[in-house]
Scaffold this active site. Structure first.
Site, PDB file in Angstrom:
ATOM      1  N   CYS A  79       0.820  -1.223   0.000  1.00  0.00           N
ATOM      2  CA  CYS A  79       0.000   0.000   0.000  1.00  0.00           C
ATOM      3  C   CYS A  79       0.852   1.270   0.000  1.00  0.00           C
ATOM      4  O   CYS A  79       0.620   2.182  -0.789  1.00  0.00           O
ATOM      5  CB  CYS A  79      -1.000  -0.009   1.145  1.00  0.00           C
ATOM      6  SG  CYS A  79      -0.290   0.017   2.812  1.00  0.00           S
ATOM      7  N   HIS A 135      -2.611   0.967   7.031  1.00  0.00           N
ATOM      8  CA  HIS A 135      -2.940   0.910   5.607  1.00  0.00           C
ATOM      9  C   HIS A 135      -3.154   2.324   5.072  1.00  0.00           C
ATOM     10  O   HIS A 135      -3.664   3.196   5.778  1.00  0.00           O
ATOM     11  CB  HIS A 135      -4.205   0.076   5.386  1.00  0.00           C
ATOM     12  CG  HIS A 135      -4.503  -0.191   3.949  1.00  0.00           C
ATOM     13  ND1 HIS A 135      -3.699  -0.974   3.146  1.00  0.00           N
ATOM     14  CD2 HIS A 135      -5.518   0.237   3.150  1.00  0.00           C
ATOM     15  CE1 HIS A 135      -4.217  -1.020   1.924  1.00  0.00           C
ATOM     16  NE2 HIS A 135      -5.312  -0.289   1.902  1.00  0.00           N
ATOM     17  N   HIS A 147      -5.890   1.275  -4.084  1.00  0.00           N
ATOM     18  CA  HIS A 147      -4.897   0.839  -3.104  1.00  0.00           C
ATOM     19  C   HIS A 147      -4.368  -0.537  -3.472  1.00  0.00           C
ATOM     20  O   HIS A 147      -4.971  -1.265  -4.261  1.00  0.00           O
ATOM     21  CB  HIS A 147      -5.473   0.857  -1.695  1.00  0.00           C
ATOM     22  CG  HIS A 147      -6.674  -0.014  -1.482  1.00  0.00           C
ATOM     23  ND1 HIS A 147      -7.049  -0.469  -0.252  1.00  0.00           N
ATOM     24  CD2 HIS A 147      -7.618  -0.505  -2.328  1.00  0.00           C
ATOM     25  CE1 HIS A 147      -8.146  -1.199  -0.341  1.00  0.00           C
ATOM     26  NE2 HIS A 147      -8.507  -1.229  -1.596  1.00  0.00           N
TER      27      HIS A 147
END
Length: 176
Positions: A79, A135, A147
Protein backbone atom coordinates in the site's frame (compact mmCIF):
# COMPACT_ATOMS: atom_id res chain seq x y z
CA UNK A 1 24.18 7.74 -21.24
CA UNK A 2 20.89 6.17 -22.32
CA UNK A 3 20.15 4.88 -25.79
CA UNK A 4 17.00 6.13 -27.50
CA UNK A 5 14.62 3.17 -27.66
CA UNK A 6 11.29 4.90 -27.05
CA UNK A 7 10.72 2.98 -23.81
CA UNK A 8 10.64 4.56 -20.38
CA UNK A 9 12.21 1.66 -18.55
CA UNK A 10 13.73 1.37 -15.08
CA UNK A 11 16.98 3.17 -15.99
CA UNK A 12 15.23 5.99 -17.86
CA UNK A 13 12.76 6.56 -15.02
CA UNK A 14 15.57 6.57 -12.45
CA UNK A 15 17.43 9.26 -14.38
CA UNK A 16 14.33 11.34 -15.11
CA UNK A 17 13.31 11.46 -11.45
CA UNK A 18 16.76 11.70 -9.89
CA UNK A 19 17.87 14.77 -7.98
CA UNK A 20 20.47 15.35 -10.72
CA UNK A 21 17.91 15.57 -13.57
CA UNK A 22 18.22 18.71 -15.67
CA UNK A 23 15.41 20.32 -17.68
CA UNK A 24 15.57 19.85 -21.45
CA UNK A 25 16.64 22.76 -23.60
CA UNK A 26 13.38 24.32 -24.78
CA UNK A 27 14.96 25.72 -27.98
CA UNK A 28 14.88 23.64 -31.19
CA UNK A 29 18.11 21.72 -31.73
CA UNK A 30 18.38 22.83 -35.37
CA UNK A 31 17.05 25.53 -37.67
CA UNK A 32 14.72 23.11 -39.48
CA UNK A 33 12.38 22.49 -36.55
CA UNK A 34 8.79 23.48 -37.29
CA UNK A 35 7.38 26.38 -35.32
CA UNK A 36 3.84 26.15 -33.98
CA UNK A 37 1.63 29.01 -35.20
CA UNK A 38 0.67 31.11 -32.21
CA UNK A 39 -2.81 32.02 -33.44
CA UNK A 40 -3.93 28.56 -34.65
CA UNK A 41 -6.08 27.07 -31.85
CA UNK A 42 -6.32 23.70 -33.63
CA UNK A 43 -2.57 23.18 -33.35
CA UNK A 44 -2.46 23.42 -29.56
CA UNK A 45 -1.53 20.26 -27.73
CA UNK A 46 -3.40 19.27 -24.56
CA UNK A 47 -1.82 20.47 -21.35
CA UNK A 48 0.39 17.92 -19.60
CA UNK A 49 -1.13 16.45 -16.45
CA UNK A 50 0.21 17.85 -13.23
CA UNK A 51 -0.49 17.60 -9.53
CA UNK A 52 -3.40 15.53 -8.32
CA UNK A 53 -4.47 14.31 -11.78
CA UNK A 54 -0.95 13.10 -12.61
CA UNK A 55 -0.77 11.40 -9.19
CA UNK A 56 -4.04 9.56 -9.78
CA UNK A 57 -3.16 8.74 -13.38
CA UNK A 58 0.09 7.10 -12.28
CA UNK A 59 -1.72 5.07 -9.60
CA UNK A 60 -4.47 4.00 -12.03
CA UNK A 61 -1.78 2.90 -14.46
CA UNK A 62 -0.73 0.31 -11.88
CA UNK A 63 -4.20 -1.28 -11.55
CA UNK A 64 -3.97 -5.06 -11.56
CA UNK A 65 -0.30 -5.13 -10.57
CA UNK A 66 0.47 -7.71 -7.89
CA UNK A 67 0.53 -7.02 -4.15
CA UNK A 68 3.89 -7.88 -2.58
CA UNK A 69 4.69 -6.74 0.95
CA UNK A 70 7.48 -4.14 0.91
CA UNK A 71 7.40 -3.62 -2.88
CA UNK A 72 7.40 -0.17 -4.45
CA UNK A 73 6.92 -0.89 -8.14
CA UNK A 74 6.85 -0.73 -11.00
CA UNK A 75 5.13 -4.12 -11.23
CA UNK A 76 4.55 -5.10 -7.58
CA UNK A 77 3.41 -2.94 -4.67
CA UNK A 78 2.33 -2.83 -1.08
CA UNK A 79 0.00 0.00 0.00
CA UNK A 80 2.68 2.54 0.91
CA UNK A 81 4.83 1.47 -2.04
CA UNK A 82 2.00 2.39 -4.41
CA UNK A 83 1.72 5.82 -2.76
CA UNK A 84 5.49 6.32 -2.95
CA UNK A 85 5.67 5.26 -6.61
CA UNK A 86 2.69 7.43 -7.58
CA UNK A 87 3.90 10.52 -5.71
CA UNK A 88 7.43 10.28 -7.10
CA UNK A 89 6.17 9.78 -10.66
CA UNK A 90 3.86 12.78 -10.21
CA UNK A 91 6.86 14.94 -9.29
CA UNK A 92 6.60 14.93 -5.48
CA UNK A 93 9.97 14.50 -3.84
CA UNK A 94 9.40 12.28 -0.82
CA UNK A 95 11.20 9.43 0.87
CA UNK A 96 9.80 5.91 0.97
CA UNK A 97 7.71 5.78 4.15
CA UNK A 98 5.27 3.40 5.79
CA UNK A 99 1.57 4.22 5.91
CA UNK A 100 2.13 5.63 9.43
CA UNK A 101 5.06 7.65 8.10
CA UNK A 102 2.93 9.26 5.38
CA UNK A 103 0.25 10.03 7.99
CA UNK A 104 2.86 11.90 10.02
CA UNK A 105 4.06 14.25 7.24
CA UNK A 106 3.46 17.63 8.89
CA UNK A 107 3.71 19.72 5.71
CA UNK A 108 0.50 18.15 4.33
CA UNK A 109 -2.90 19.30 5.57
CA UNK A 110 -4.89 16.97 7.81
CA UNK A 111 -8.31 15.67 6.76
CA UNK A 112 -10.24 14.53 9.81
CA UNK A 113 -13.49 13.30 8.26
CA UNK A 114 -14.37 11.03 5.34
CA UNK A 115 -16.88 13.69 4.31
CA UNK A 116 -14.04 16.20 3.79
CA UNK A 117 -11.90 14.02 1.50
CA UNK A 118 -10.98 15.42 -1.91
CA UNK A 119 -9.67 13.69 -5.01
CA UNK A 120 -6.01 12.79 -4.50
CA UNK A 121 -6.06 12.78 -0.69
CA UNK A 122 -4.28 9.98 1.11
CA UNK A 123 -6.57 7.94 3.38
CA UNK A 124 -5.27 6.13 6.46
CA UNK A 125 -6.82 3.13 8.14
CA UNK A 126 -6.28 0.90 11.15
CA UNK A 127 -7.41 -2.72 11.35
CA UNK A 128 -10.12 -4.25 13.52
CA UNK A 129 -7.45 -5.61 15.84
CA UNK A 130 -5.22 -2.53 16.21
CA UNK A 131 -5.56 1.18 16.90
CA UNK A 132 -2.48 2.18 14.89
CA UNK A 133 -2.42 3.11 11.22
CA UNK A 134 -1.59 0.09 9.09
CA UNK A 135 -2.94 0.91 5.61
CA UNK A 136 -2.97 3.82 3.15
CA UNK A 137 -5.07 4.37 0.02
CA UNK A 138 -5.59 7.17 -2.52
CA UNK A 139 -9.01 8.82 -2.66
CA UNK A 140 -10.47 9.06 -6.18
CA UNK A 141 -13.73 10.86 -5.36
CA UNK A 142 -17.27 9.49 -5.30
CA UNK A 143 -16.43 7.22 -2.34
CA UNK A 144 -13.85 5.32 -4.44
CA UNK A 145 -10.21 4.64 -3.62
CA UNK A 146 -7.25 2.92 -5.21
CA UNK A 147 -4.90 0.84 -3.10
CA UNK A 148 -2.65 -2.20 -3.01
CA UNK A 149 -4.33 -4.67 -0.73
CA UNK A 150 -3.28 -8.16 0.36
CA UNK A 151 -6.84 -9.53 0.42
CA UNK A 152 -7.15 -8.83 -3.34
CA UNK A 153 -3.52 -9.62 -4.07
CA UNK A 154 -3.29 -6.59 -6.37
CA UNK A 155 -3.70 -2.86 -6.91
CA UNK A 156 -7.47 -2.33 -7.12
CA UNK A 157 -10.19 0.30 -7.08
CA UNK A 158 -12.64 -0.18 -4.23
CA UNK A 159 -15.56 1.44 -2.48
CA UNK A 160 -14.77 3.43 0.62
CA UNK A 161 -18.38 2.96 1.77
CA UNK A 162 -18.06 -0.57 3.14
CA UNK A 163 -18.50 -1.13 6.86
CA UNK A 164 -14.87 -2.28 7.20
CA UNK A 165 -13.31 0.88 5.71
CA UNK A 166 -15.83 3.17 7.40
CA UNK A 167 -15.21 1.82 10.90
CA UNK A 168 -11.42 1.69 10.43
CA UNK A 169 -10.91 5.17 8.92
CA UNK A 170 -8.35 7.11 10.96
CA UNK A 171 -7.57 10.26 8.96
CA UNK A 172 -6.48 11.70 5.65
CA UNK A 173 -3.74 13.95 4.29
CA UNK A 174 -4.02 16.48 1.49
CA UNK A 175 -0.80 16.36 -0.53
CA UNK A 176 -1.93 18.66 -3.37
Amino acid sequence: GLTADGIVGKNTRAILFSDDAKPADSKPSNGNAAQKPEDDADSEEPAEQTGVEKFISVAEGRLGKAYVYGAEGPNTFDCSGLVYYSLRNAGVKISRLSSRGYAAVSSWDDVDSMDDLKRGDLIFFKSDTSSTISHVAIYLGNNQMIHAVPSSGAVVKASLSTSYWTRNFVSGKRVF
